[in-house]
Design an enzyme around this catalytic site. Sequence first.
Site, PDB file in Angstrom:
ATOM      1  N   HIS A  98       0.780  14.772 -28.800  1.00  0.00           N
ATOM      2  CA  HIS A  98      -0.130  13.004 -28.250  1.00  0.00           C
ATOM      3  C   HIS A  98      -0.448  12.853 -29.296  1.00  0.00           C
ATOM      4  CE1 HIS A  98      -0.355  14.231 -23.613  1.00  0.00           C
ATOM      5  NE2 HIS A  98       0.699  13.635 -23.691  1.00  0.00           N
TER       6      HIS A  98
ATOM      7  N   ASN B 274       0.801  21.362 -19.307  1.00  0.00           N
ATOM      8  CA  ASN B 274       0.273  20.614 -21.027  1.00  0.00           C
ATOM      9  C   ASN B 274       1.324  21.806 -22.164  1.00  0.00           C
ATOM     10  OD1 ASN B 274      -0.140  18.151 -19.973  1.00  0.00           O
ATOM     11  ND2 ASN B 274      -2.013  18.561 -19.107  1.00  0.00           N
TER      12      ASN B 274
ATOM     13  N   ARG C 284       0.703  -1.121  -0.292  1.00  0.00           N
ATOM     14  CA  ARG C 284      -0.312   0.241  -0.508  1.00  0.00           C
ATOM     15  C   ARG C 284       1.199   1.621   0.246  1.00  0.00           C
ATOM     16  NH1 ARG C 284      -2.718  -2.523   4.172  1.00  0.00           N
ATOM     17  NH2 ARG C 284      -5.009  -4.025   2.662  1.00  0.00           N
TER      18      ARG C 284
ATOM     19  N   GLU D 148      11.399  19.876 -23.565  1.00  0.00           N
ATOM     20  CA  GLU D 148      10.266  19.963 -22.364  1.00  0.00           C
ATOM     21  C   GLU D 148      11.287  21.325 -22.199  1.00  0.00           C
ATOM     22  OE1 GLU D 148       7.553  18.832 -21.159  1.00  0.00           O
ATOM     23  OE2 GLU D 148       6.724  16.913 -22.296  1.00  0.00           O
TER      24      GLU D 148
ATOM     25  N   ARG E 284      -1.647  23.324 -13.215  1.00  0.00           N
ATOM     26  CA  ARG E 284      -0.842  22.242 -13.102  1.00  0.00           C
ATOM     27  C   ARG E 284      -1.307  21.776 -14.877  1.00  0.00           C
ATOM     28  NH1 ARG E 284       1.026  16.515  -9.685  1.00  0.00           N
ATOM     29  NH2 ARG E 284       2.495  16.322 -11.862  1.00  0.00           N
TER      30      ARG E 284
ATOM     31  N   GLU F  44      -5.891  19.754  -9.738  1.00  0.00           N
ATOM     32  CA  GLU F  44      -7.319  20.116  -9.542  1.00  0.00           C
ATOM     33  C   GLU F  44      -7.735  21.786  -9.888  1.00  0.00           C
ATOM     34  OE1 GLU F  44      -8.214  17.317  -7.025  1.00  0.00           O
ATOM     35  OE2 GLU F  44      -7.758  19.234  -5.981  1.00  0.00           O
TER      36      GLU F  44
ATOM     37  N   LYS G 202       3.397  11.917 -10.376  1.00  0.00           N
ATOM     38  CA  LYS G 202       2.064  10.937 -11.111  1.00  0.00           C
ATOM     39  C   LYS G 202       2.959  10.088 -11.942  1.00  0.00           C
ATOM     40  CE  LYS G 202      -0.197  14.545 -13.045  1.00  0.00           C
ATOM     41  NZ  LYS G 202      -0.005  15.235 -14.317  1.00  0.00           N
TER      42      LYS G 202
ATOM     43  N   HIS H 176       1.071  19.322 -25.720  1.00  0.00           N
ATOM     44  CA  HIS H 176       0.772  18.434 -25.392  1.00  0.00           C
ATOM     45  C   HIS H 176      -0.489  17.939 -26.153  1.00  0.00           C
ATOM     46  CE1 HIS H 176       4.046  18.440 -22.754  1.00  0.00           C
ATOM     47  NE2 HIS H 176       3.923  17.303 -22.539  1.00  0.00           N
TER      48      HIS H 176
ATOM     49  N   HIS I 163       8.958  12.038 -27.273  1.00  0.00           N
ATOM     50  CA  HIS I 163       7.808  12.331 -26.648  1.00  0.00           C
ATOM     51  C   HIS I 163       8.269  14.181 -27.300  1.00  0.00           C
ATOM     52  CE1 HIS I 163       4.831  13.731 -24.229  1.00  0.00           C
ATOM     53  NE2 HIS I 163       5.578  14.832 -22.862  1.00  0.00           N
TER      54      HIS I 163
ATOM     55  N   LYS J 228       8.187  23.796 -12.027  1.00  0.00           N
ATOM     56  CA  LYS J 228       7.707  22.562 -12.081  1.00  0.00           C
ATOM     57  C   LYS J 228       7.525  22.275  -9.956  1.00  0.00           C
ATOM     58  CE  LYS J 228       6.205  18.033 -13.119  1.00  0.00           C
ATOM     59  NZ  LYS J 228       6.072  17.081 -13.985  1.00  0.00           N
TER      60      LYS J 228
HETATM   61  N1  LIG Z   1       5.490  10.705 -14.750  1.00  0.00           N
HETATM   62  C1  LIG Z   1       5.448  11.994 -15.128  1.00  0.00           C
HETATM   63  O1  LIG Z   1       4.886  13.139 -15.306  1.00  0.00           O
HETATM   64  C2  LIG Z   1       5.992  11.946 -16.225  1.00  0.00           C
HETATM   65  C3  LIG Z   1       5.979  13.150 -17.263  1.00  0.00           C
HETATM   66  C4  LIG Z   1       6.840  13.601 -18.943  1.00  0.00           C
HETATM   67  C5  LIG Z   1       6.915  11.331 -19.394  1.00  0.00           C
HETATM   68  N2  LIG Z   1       6.280  10.750 -18.438  1.00  0.00           N
HETATM   69  C6  LIG Z   1       6.769  10.269 -19.110  1.00  0.00           C
HETATM   70  O2  LIG Z   1       8.231   9.344 -19.290  1.00  0.00           O
HETATM   71  C7  LIG Z   1       8.532   8.222 -20.618  1.00  0.00           C
HETATM   72  C8  LIG Z   1       9.413   8.920 -21.213  1.00  0.00           C
HETATM   73  O3  LIG Z   1      10.831   9.400 -20.232  1.00  0.00           O
HETATM   74  P1  LIG Z   1      12.300   9.458 -21.369  1.00  0.00           P
HETATM   75  O4  LIG Z   1      12.274  11.031 -22.826  1.00  0.00           O
HETATM   76  O5  LIG Z   1      13.065   9.519 -19.916  1.00  0.00           O
HETATM   77  O6  LIG Z   1      12.200   8.490 -21.986  1.00  0.00           O
HETATM   78  P2  LIG Z   1      12.889   6.566 -21.312  1.00  0.00           P
HETATM   79  O7  LIG Z   1      13.035   6.052 -19.902  1.00  0.00           O
HETATM   80  O8  LIG Z   1      12.541   5.373 -22.060  1.00  0.00           O
HETATM   81  O9  LIG Z   1      13.767   7.070 -21.531  1.00  0.00           O
HETATM   82  C9  LIG Z   1      14.603   6.868 -23.625  1.00  0.00           C
HETATM   83  C10 LIG Z   1      15.780   5.694 -23.553  1.00  0.00           C
HETATM   84  O10 LIG Z   1      17.343   5.976 -23.355  1.00  0.00           O
HETATM   85  C11 LIG Z   1      17.570   5.133 -22.664  1.00  0.00           C
HETATM   86  N3  LIG Z   1      18.870   6.234 -21.147  1.00  0.00           N
HETATM   87  C12 LIG Z   1      17.721   6.590 -20.415  1.00  0.00           C
HETATM   88  N4  LIG Z   1      18.965   7.369 -19.018  1.00  0.00           N
HETATM   89  C13 LIG Z   1      20.132   6.513 -19.814  1.00  0.00           C
HETATM   90  C14 LIG Z   1      21.360   7.322 -20.286  1.00  0.00           C
HETATM   91  N5  LIG Z   1      21.606   7.970 -19.289  1.00  0.00           N
HETATM   92  N6  LIG Z   1      22.491   7.491 -21.117  1.00  0.00           N
HETATM   93  C15 LIG Z   1      22.150   6.706 -21.904  1.00  0.00           C
HETATM   94  N7  LIG Z   1      20.992   5.682 -21.678  1.00  0.00           N
HETATM   95  C16 LIG Z   1      19.920   6.466 -21.649  1.00  0.00           C
HETATM   96  C17 LIG Z   1      16.495   4.590 -22.020  1.00  0.00           C
HETATM   97  O11 LIG Z   1      17.332   2.800 -21.910  1.00  0.00           O
HETATM   98  C18 LIG Z   1      16.219   5.046 -23.299  1.00  0.00           C
HETATM   99  O12 LIG Z   1      16.296   4.018 -24.115  1.00  0.00           O
HETATM  100  C19 LIG Z   1       7.185   8.529 -21.047  1.00  0.00           C
HETATM  101  O13 LIG Z   1       6.534   7.260 -20.897  1.00  0.00           O
HETATM  102  C20 LIG Z   1       6.208   9.415 -19.883  1.00  0.00           C
HETATM  103  O14 LIG Z   1       5.165   9.062 -20.199  1.00  0.00           O
HETATM  104  C21 LIG Z   1       6.223  10.610 -17.406  1.00  0.00           C
HETATM  105 ZN   LIG Z   2       5.541  16.111 -21.852  1.00  0.00          ZN
END
Ligand SMILES: NC(=O)c1ccc[n+]([C@@H]2O[C@H](COP(=O)([O-])OP(=O)(O)OC[C@H]3O[C@@H](n4cnc5c(N)ncnc54)[C@H](O)[C@@H]3O)[C@@H](O)[C@H]2O)c1
Ligand SMILES: [Zn+2]
Length: 372
Positions: free
Chosen positions: A257, A250, A125, A189, A246, A242, A147, A253, A268, A231
Amino acid sequence: VSVRFRVELAPGAPRGHEVVVGRGLERELTELLRELAPSGLFVVSDRNVAGLHLPALEAALREGGFAAAPACVLEPGEGSKSPAALVRLWEALLAAGLDRGGVVLALGGGVVGDVAGFAAATWLRGVRVVHLPTTLLAMIDSALGGKTALDLGGAKNQVGAFHPPAGLVADLERLCTLPARERAAGLGEAWKTALLAGEPLLSRAEASAAGARAGDLDALAPLVEGCLRHKAAVVAADERDERGLRALLNLGHTVGHALEAARPALLHGEAVAIGVHVALRLSERLGRAEPGFVPRALTLGHALGLTLAPDRPLELDELRPWLARDKKRGAAGLQWVLPRGPGRAELATADEASVQGALLDVLLRSGAARPR
Ligand SMILES: NC(=O)c1ccc[n+]([C@@H]2O[C@H](COP(=O)([O-])OP(=O)(O)OC[C@H]3O[C@@H](n4cnc5c(N)ncnc54)[C@H](O)[C@@H]3O)[C@@H](O)[C@H]2O)c1
Ligand SMILES: [Zn+2]
């Protein structure tokens, strides 16, 4: 060199966490972990990141006097935000015997952060998670804000929970190994955040754009710190999305998206940069942008090396079904985040002709073409 600050959630409430940003933060990490006094540690990473950065993390933990932490290494990529990967993680947590006093360390990009965060939110939990982001996107965006999510049946972030971290350590040295394309996507971003934050981040981004684009960690550091502080302020004021604050994050986005869905090869952050460009054009068309702001924003986008249009022209019909599906679509129609000036943006609806005009302004150009 490092900067440490605290994110307060719900003013006055005894929650919130530390954020540390800088280079070479092994000592800062173990110090932060000691303050959390975990009964045990458990590392989640992906295969790419584990190969490059897990040995150094393990050495730092050993050096800091922590017992060896079991690790679960996922397949790299969005596919790991899946129920199957979650079950693997839960089973590894069970095998490791992580109890309620344990701490999950999420070493990786946004994918690792989202799935490790969700696993931590649901394990017994809820156990604490500390984010150790390794992509630029994760450092400036996904690791902060609480998130967590999994995808389901092709729908992104369909399952999730709010689970604020117990700490966040953004060690820029980890970006040394990040592929240039991933860095550029993260800068998409960062561009969005700098426009939303306004001064001083916007000027800072302009001053460090060339270095940041080239991957110079000293140029990236103030950007990462500024984006995190922005942020953090937004999340503190509107943790659960809400109050519409926040939602401003977006920016870009809505179209982003839709583009990601229509062009799966786009990252992304790449799609978001194009989406921000569309939002700027829409703001301009609606007469909402203050004079000089859109050209200034576009100049920064180019200085950061962003590609502000798709690599080949895109038909509006390719996007329409995805735009219609946008989950932020309320009773009043699609809500757009319209940038108006440095640090000023608003949520608004827009007439169909203006939207179409703004989309055509951007999407019919090829990626190499410079906007007017
Ligand atoms: N929770 C949130 O608030 C939030 C906000 C924005 C995005 N996201 C999510 O984040 C994800 C995208 O994240 P991302 O862009 O970091 O992608 P990712 O985690 O897939 O990483 C991108 C690639 O880089 C590689 N990698 C990561 N760090 C590395 C490093 N230091 N050296 C070499 N390779 C490395 C990974 O293995 C992967 O192949 C999406 O799923 C998105 O929905 C979440
Ligand atoms: Zn984003």
